[in-house]
Design a protein around this motif. Structure first.
Motif, PDB file in Angstrom:
ATOM      1  N   ALA A  75       0.860  -1.183   0.000  1.00  0.00           N
ATOM      2  CA  ALA A  75       0.000   0.000   0.000  1.00  0.00           C
ATOM      3  C   ALA A  75       0.892   1.228   0.000  1.00  0.00           C
ATOM      4  O   ALA A  75       1.988   1.220   0.563  1.00  0.00           O
ATOM      5  N   CYS A  76       0.424   2.275  -0.641  1.00  0.00           N
ATOM      6  CA  CYS A  76       1.178   3.523  -0.732  1.00  0.00           C
ATOM      7  C   CYS A  76       0.370   4.653  -0.105  1.00  0.00           C
ATOM      8  O   CYS A  76      -0.843   4.728  -0.280  1.00  0.00           O
ATOM      9  N   THR A  77       1.054   5.526   0.624  1.00  0.00           N
ATOM     10  CA  THR A  77       0.399   6.685   1.223  1.00  0.00           C
ATOM     11  C   THR A  77       0.541   7.877   0.286  1.00  0.00           C
ATOM     12  O   THR A  77       1.421   7.887  -0.585  1.00  0.00           O
ATOM     13  N   PRO A  78      -0.289   8.914   0.452  1.00  0.00           N
ATOM     14  CA  PRO A  78      -0.139  10.115  -0.370  1.00  0.00           C
ATOM     15  C   PRO A  78       1.216  10.801  -0.196  1.00  0.00           C
ATOM     16  O   PRO A  78       1.684  11.501  -1.082  1.00  0.00           O
ATOM     17  N   ALA A  79       1.869  10.556   0.937  1.00  0.00           N
ATOM     18  CA  ALA A  79       3.181  11.153   1.205  1.00  0.00           C
ATOM     19  C   ALA A  79       4.316  10.389   0.527  1.00  0.00           C
ATOM     20  O   ALA A  79       5.470  10.770   0.645  1.00  0.00           O
ATOM     21  N   GLY A  80       3.999   9.288  -0.170  1.00  0.00           N
ATOM     22  CA  GLY A  80       5.023   8.527  -0.878  1.00  0.00           C
ATOM     23  C   GLY A  80       5.655   7.414  -0.065  1.00  0.00           C
ATOM     24  O   GLY A  80       6.637   6.823  -0.492  1.00  0.00           O
ATOM     25  N   GLU A  81       5.101   7.093   1.096  1.00  0.00           N
ATOM     26  CA  GLU A  81       5.581   5.949   1.864  1.00  0.00           C
ATOM     27  C   GLU A  81       4.941   4.697   1.284  1.00  0.00           C
ATOM     28  O   GLU A  81       3.761   4.706   0.930  1.00  0.00           O
ATOM     29  N   ILE A  82       5.701   3.631   1.212  1.00  0.00           N
ATOM     30  CA  ILE A  82       5.189   2.360   0.728  1.00  0.00           C
ATOM     31  C   ILE A  82       5.296   1.346   1.854  1.00  0.00           C
ATOM     32  O   ILE A  82       6.375   1.176   2.440  1.00  0.00           O
ATOM     33  N   TYR A  83       4.187   0.695   2.175  1.00  0.00           N
ATOM     34  CA  TYR A  83       4.175  -0.379   3.156  1.00  0.00           C
ATOM     35  C   TYR A  83       4.076  -1.690   2.406  1.00  0.00           C
ATOM     36  O   TYR A  83       3.263  -1.838   1.496  1.00  0.00           O
ATOM     37  N   LEU A  84       4.918  -2.645   2.781  1.00  0.00           N
ATOM     38  CA  LEU A  84       4.961  -3.967   2.160  1.00  0.00           C
ATOM     39  C   LEU A  84       4.821  -5.005   3.265  1.00  0.00           C
ATOM     40  O   LEU A  84       5.335  -4.812   4.373  1.00  0.00           O
TER      41      LEU A  84
END
Length: 80
Positions: free
Chosen positions: A5-14
């Motif tokens: 999943a990606c946040t609007p701030a550009g963080e990606i959670y895997l």
């Protein structure tokens, strides 16, 4: 990978791992960093309204959980 999943701030959670889901966080450019183990086995992820969600089909109850990206705690949001 079981989910991402990606946040609007550009963080990606895997997330990955059978029955002991490991959560990683990445900021582009950069390598994913291990964050924590998730309390339930997550196979799909999504991000919305400032929250991280994961689908757990091996948990009881099966459903969509809100995942705390710092501690790995998971709270059932929708029982499927």
């Amino acid at each position: 990978m079981n989910g991402a999943a990606c946040t609007p701030a550009g963080e990606i959670y895997l997330c990955n791992g059978p029955f002991s889901t490991r959560l990683y966080r990445a900021v582009l450019p950069g390598q994913p960093q291990f964050v924590t183990n998730v309390a339930v086995d997550v196979h799909g992820m999504g991000y919305g309204r400032g929250r991280l969600y994961g689908f757990a089909n091996s948990a009881s109850p099966m459903g969509i959980y809100e995942v705390n990206p710092v501690t790995g705690a998971a709270a059932l949001v929708i029982d499927t």
